[in-house]
Structure formats: structure tokens, C-alpha cells
Design an enzyme around this catalytic site. Structure first.
Site, short mmCIF file in Angstrom:
data_model
loop_
_atom_site.label_atom_id
_atom_site.label_comp_id
_atom_site.label_asym_id
_atom_site.label_seq_id
_atom_site.Cartn_x
_atom_site.Cartn_y
_atom_site.Cartn_z
N LYS A 1 -44.92 -40.81 -5.48
CA LYS A 1 -45.76 -42.02 -5.71
C LYS A 1 -47.07 -42.05 -6.80
O LYS A 1 -47.28 -42.73 -7.51
CB LYS A 1 -46.07 -43.12 -4.65
CG LYS A 1 -44.57 -43.63 -3.75
CD LYS A 1 -44.01 -44.68 -4.41
CE LYS A 1 -42.96 -45.10 -3.94
NZ LYS A 1 -43.25 -46.01 -2.59
N GLN B 1 -44.88 -46.25 2.65
CA GLN B 1 -45.59 -47.82 2.40
C GLN B 1 -46.42 -47.94 3.68
O GLN B 1 -46.51 -49.20 4.03
CB GLN B 1 -44.53 -48.61 2.25
CG GLN B 1 -43.94 -48.23 0.85
CD GLN B 1 -42.74 -49.35 0.51
OE1 GLN B 1 -42.46 -50.20 0.94
NE2 GLN B 1 -41.91 -48.92 -0.47
N CYS C 1 -16.85 -59.40 -20.63
CA CYS C 1 -17.44 -60.10 -20.16
C CYS C 1 -17.97 -61.08 -21.41
O CYS C 1 -17.60 -60.80 -22.30
CB CYS C 1 -18.98 -59.41 -19.71
SG CYS C 1 -19.78 -58.75 -20.76
N LEU D 1 -42.82 -51.71 -11.99
CA LEU D 1 -41.88 -50.31 -11.82
C LEU D 1 -40.80 -50.65 -11.06
O LEU D 1 -40.79 -50.93 -9.96
CB LEU D 1 -43.14 -49.57 -10.79
CG LEU D 1 -44.15 -48.77 -11.55
CD1 LEU D 1 -45.14 -49.74 -12.20
CD2 LEU D 1 -44.76 -47.81 -10.52
N ILE D 2 -39.69 -50.53 -12.04
CA ILE D 2 -38.38 -51.03 -11.42
C ILE D 2 -37.53 -49.97 -11.17
O ILE D 2 -37.45 -49.10 -12.20
CB ILE D 2 -37.90 -52.03 -12.60
CG1 ILE D 2 -36.26 -52.69 -12.17
CG2 ILE D 2 -37.59 -51.21 -14.14
CD1 ILE D 2 -35.97 -53.98 -13.00
#
Length: 485
Positions: free
Chosen positions: A267, A298, A458, A185-186
Site C-alpha cells: 500500500k 486497514q 451491446c 485508486l481503482i
């Protein structure tokens, strides 16, 4: 050009069958990655090591191979070697002296030998003979066995001598795909990037699940992080990037859920959705960057309440890590700059978030939630091969012109990192170039002379396209993408 690949020590203590499987996978991974750079690369399995050979000895090719090998899971270290045959002990000395003799001036040194095969001499005898000869015949500050200025490493295998010209540190860990796949989960921040990297290093193929709370700009930023992690550390394998449009879920939470429970419920909704996505992909574990006590959701109690929403295994590699340690690791792996400039989207804000949610109270609040909203966003989730990020960006960036020529009143904006800029300066003749790293664009692009048009550059072209989309999203229209012919 040759490299000797040393295996991650934990591989060497496995049973014979497991070790063979892991080494074979590592051999394939190395071949897949390096042959994208150099088609002449071959990889040979020698049981306790791998031998990588290339017919292209150019310095540019050497640098690219070293860079790729240093970022590949499963490699503890790799030696850059020159391979030569030898006839006897004195021949070993002469060939060593030809390479190392001129480098000994004003240095202490020692000789270290590793030997395999049947010979008329021992490894210690080689060290003494070669070291004594160098000490007698070349100016130096003498032999020092502990902490010398120069350690000369030789490896002997049957009738071949390997002169070690450089030793490079590897990433360690298990070869990619020797462990089971996970879904990370990013968010694009420090924690999720480091957590993803740790599972890549441990040998898991990491897929990415992103819950979009902030529109196109947020998604572009997170894709940059995921693409970077994949291309640098795990490009030997295909992985998926999943984007879930989560704004409707946030809206439902803001409307229906008690203020103090919003973070925990959000969450839980994310875990519900991620578990469904993982199930469709055949993945049995989720990865998050959560750490005990870092934020209100958390705490041990709240994490327990969150975990009860799904039977899918949730893995938290950073669970007892300090924030500064996480930031330091992000800096080491190259994701710090992304995280520092990632847009913050606090879609669910509790004035007094609970640190000890009661499970029954959470269930009572969720009973008010319209789960059709969650079903709709799961159905709307977009799954792409991460390699398509570059192609997808190409299609999206069509409204941003790509050019290889510089017109009047146009400036090239080199958006590479300072290290890349220093290693490979880009100063095309007759063109004006400004260096502004990609991670400073969001805060400093507006300070540039807006009467000019800026051509983003780039090396690979992916970052410049993603940044062009981001700046376009911010309302800047004086942008093009620069591509070399």
C-alpha cells in the site's frame, strides 16, 4: 418538451457569487450532456431553477433525457412539465381538468400549487378552486390532503402555467467540477467504485489510477468499471485513466519484505506511485475505498503508517462504512455486477499479516527494497483520456472480427444487463439470440455449445468489445462482435 431543474439545496444557501458560479457550471454540464443526445436542447438559467427545453417530443428522446438528467450531480429533482399560457383562475382550472380529469377515477387526490409573480389570487385559492372543480365534475374518491392517491402539482410563473406531469429524483450533490479534481485508486471491486462515485456526486472530477497486478484481463475489467462510472455520472467532463504495471513491484516485495509487512508495504508503494502520478496531473488528493478494520492493512495503526509515506492528502469516503452498505450502494449505482466478477489478484499474501505495523520496522524493511523498480513502473505508467477506452478497444479488438451479418452456426449473445434487455428487447428477425449478461460471461461462457460462434452484442458496442478481449485472453476463439447496420 420541458423540464424544470431543482437545485441541490446546499447550492441555494451559498453566497450569491458562489451560487451563480455553481449554477452556471451546472447549466453548462446539462447542455454538454444532453446535446449529445438531442441537438435541439436549450438550457435557461432562472436563478432558483434551470429550464431545459427540447423540440423533439418523441418518447424515445424523452426517456434518454430523463435518464441523463437523473444521473447528473447538482440536481435535487426535475419536473417534467407542460407549459401553457392562462388568462384567469377558471382558465387554470379548465387546462388542469383537460390533463388530469380523466385520471381521477377511483382515486383520492389533492392539488398543490407553487406561484411566482403578481396575481389576483393566492396559491391556496388556486388549490381550492381547481380541486373543488375537479371534485364536482369528475368521478373520484374525493379530496384527501394527506397521502392522496394522486397529487396534482401546478407551478405558476407570471402568466404561464406549468402542468407537472412527472417528478423525477435527481442525484443530488454539487455540479461536476465545482470542487477540485481527485485521483481515485481503482481496483474494480465494490469499495473503489463506490468511493469514486461519491466524489463524482460531491462535484469533483475523478481521474482513475489502476495498479495492474493481473495482466490484460485485469486491466480490461477495471477499464469497464471506470468507463461505466464516467459515461453514466460524469461524461460532461474529460478525465484520465492511468494504468501502472505493478507486477515488478509485487515481485520485489515478495523477495525482499518480511511476510507480515507485505500488505502495508504494498500500500505504501501504491501511495508513493499515485502521489507522483497526481503531482504530474496537478491533482492534490487521492481517493481510496478503504474502511477501518475491513482487512489487516486497514487498521488505524496501519493506515497511519501508510499515510506517512506521502504528503499528498488521502481521502477515504468509506472509512466507517459497513461492507453490506457498500455492496448495497454498488448495486444502486450499477457497479455491483462488475465487482462480483472482477478477477481477484492477491499478489502479496501474508500468512500472518500484522494489524499493528511498527513504523521503524517498515522503514527498515523498505531499506532492502530496490526503488529503481518503483521508478521504472512509474515511468512506464500509461495515461489516456477515458474517452479513448472505446477507441483503444477498437484497435485491440481488430483480431476479433466485427460483423453485422449472421452466418450459419453463429448465435448472437446479448450481453446487456437484465434491465437493459427487458427495457429494449433485441430480437432481430431470423437470428438466434441468447441473453447472457456480461457479468456472467467469465463463469458461464464455457458452458455454451463451443461448436458454435458467438457474436457479442451491446447497445453502444464498448462493453461487447471489452468482453471479447477478455474472453480472447481466456483462450476462447469462437467470438465475434456484432454491430447493427
Amino acid at each position: 418538451m420541458k423540464f424544470i431543474i431543482k437545485l441541490f439545496p446546499e447550492i441555494t444557501i451559498k453566497s450569491k457569487s458562489v451560487r451563480q458560479r455553481m449554477v452556471k457550471i451546472l447549466q453548462g454540464n446539462i447542455r454538454n450532456v444532453l446535446q449529445k443526445v438531442d441537438e435541439t436542447v436549450t438550457v435557461r438559467n432562472d436563478w432558483d431553477k434551470l429550464m431545459v427545453s427540447s423540440k423533439n417530443d418523441s418518447p424515445e428522446n424523452r426517456d434518454k433525457l430523463v435518464e441523463r438528467l437523473s444521473c447528473m450531480p447538482g440536481i435535487q429533482a426535475f419536473l417534467e412539465v407542460t407549459q401553457v399560457p392562462f388568462t384567469d383562475l377558471h382558465d387554470i382550472y379548465e387546462q388542469t381538468a383537460a390533463v388530469y380529469g380523466p385520471t381521477l377515477a377511483n382515486k383520492t387526490f389533492c392539488v398543490r400549487v407553487k406561484r411566482k409573480g403578481k396575481h389576483e389570487f393566492t396559491s391556496i385559492e388556486i388549490e381550492r378552486y381547481v380541486g373543488g372543480g375537479l371534485n364536482q365534475n369528475f368521478p373520484s374518491n374525493g379530496v384527501r390532503l394527506s397521502h392522496p392517491d394522486l397529487q396534482i402539482n401546478l407551478q405558476i410563473e407570471n402568466e404561464l402555467l406549468y402542468l407537472v406531469t412527472a417528478i423525477h429524483k435527481g442525484l443530488g450533490g454539487y455540479p461536476l467540477s465545482t470542487q477540485e479534481d481527485v485521483l481515485s485508486l481503482i481496483s474494480g471491486g465494490f469499495d473503489s467504485g463506490v468511493a469514486s462515485y461519491l466524489f463524482i456526486k460531491r462535484g469533483s472530477r475523478v481521474h482513475y489510477c489502476f495498479f495492474n497486478l493481473g495482466g490484460a484481463a485485469h486491466e480490461i475489467g477495471v477499464k469497464q468499471v471506470a468507463y461505466y462510472l464516467w459515461s453514466k455520472y460524469s461524461q460532461s467532463h474529460k478525465v484520465k485513466f492511468v494504468s501502472v504495471p505493478f507486477e515488478p513491484v509485487v515481485g520485489e516485495i515478495l523477495e525482499k519484505i518480511d511476510n507480515g509487512l507485505m500488505g502495508v508495504v504494498l500500500k505504501r508503494m501504491m501511495m508513493r506511485a499515485a502521489s507522483r502520478v497526481a503531482e504530474r496531473m496537478g491533482v492534490e488528493a487521492l481517493v481510496t475505498g478503504e474502511s477501518v478494520g475491513q482487512v489487516s492493512s486497514q487498521t488505524v495503526t496501519n493506515l497511519s503508517v501508510i499515510d506517512r509515506v506521502t504528503d499528498t492528502l488521502i481521502l477515504r469516503p468509506l472509512i466507517v462504512s459497513d461492507k453490506q452498505d457498500i455492496i448495497d450502494q454498488a448495486r444502486a449505482i450499477g457497479t455491483q455486477e462488475f465487482a462480483e466478477t472482477m478477477p481477484e489478484y492477491c499478489g502479496v499474501i501474508s500468512n500472518k499479516p500484522t494489524v499493528k505495523a511498527r513504523y521503524e520496522e517498515v522503514l527498515a524493511n523498505e531499506a532492502k527494497f530496490n526503488f529503481d523498480v518503483l521508478e521504472n513502473v512509474i515511468t512506464s505508467a500509461k495515461v489516456i483520456d477515458i474517452r479513448e477506452i472505446a477507441n483503444e478497444t477498437e484497435a485491440q479488438v481488430q483480431e476479433v472480427e466485427t460483423t453485422s451479418a449472421l452466418a450459419e452456426n453463429e448465435v448472437i449473445l446479448d450481453i446487456r444487463s437484465p434491465d437493459e434487455h427487458e427495457d429494449k428487447p433485441f430480437n432481430p428477425e431470423g437470428m438466434t439470440v441468447i441473453h447472457l449478461p456480461f457479468y456472467k460471461l467469465s463463469t458461464q461462457f464455457g458452458d455454451l455449445d463451443q461448436s458454435k460462434t458467438y457474436l457479442l452484442y451491446c447497445e453502444r458496442g464498448v462493453m461487447s468489445k471489452l468482453q471479447a478481449l477478455y474472453l480472447k485472453e481466456q483462450g476462447f476463439n469462437n467470438i465475434k462482435v456484432y454491430r447493427q447496420n
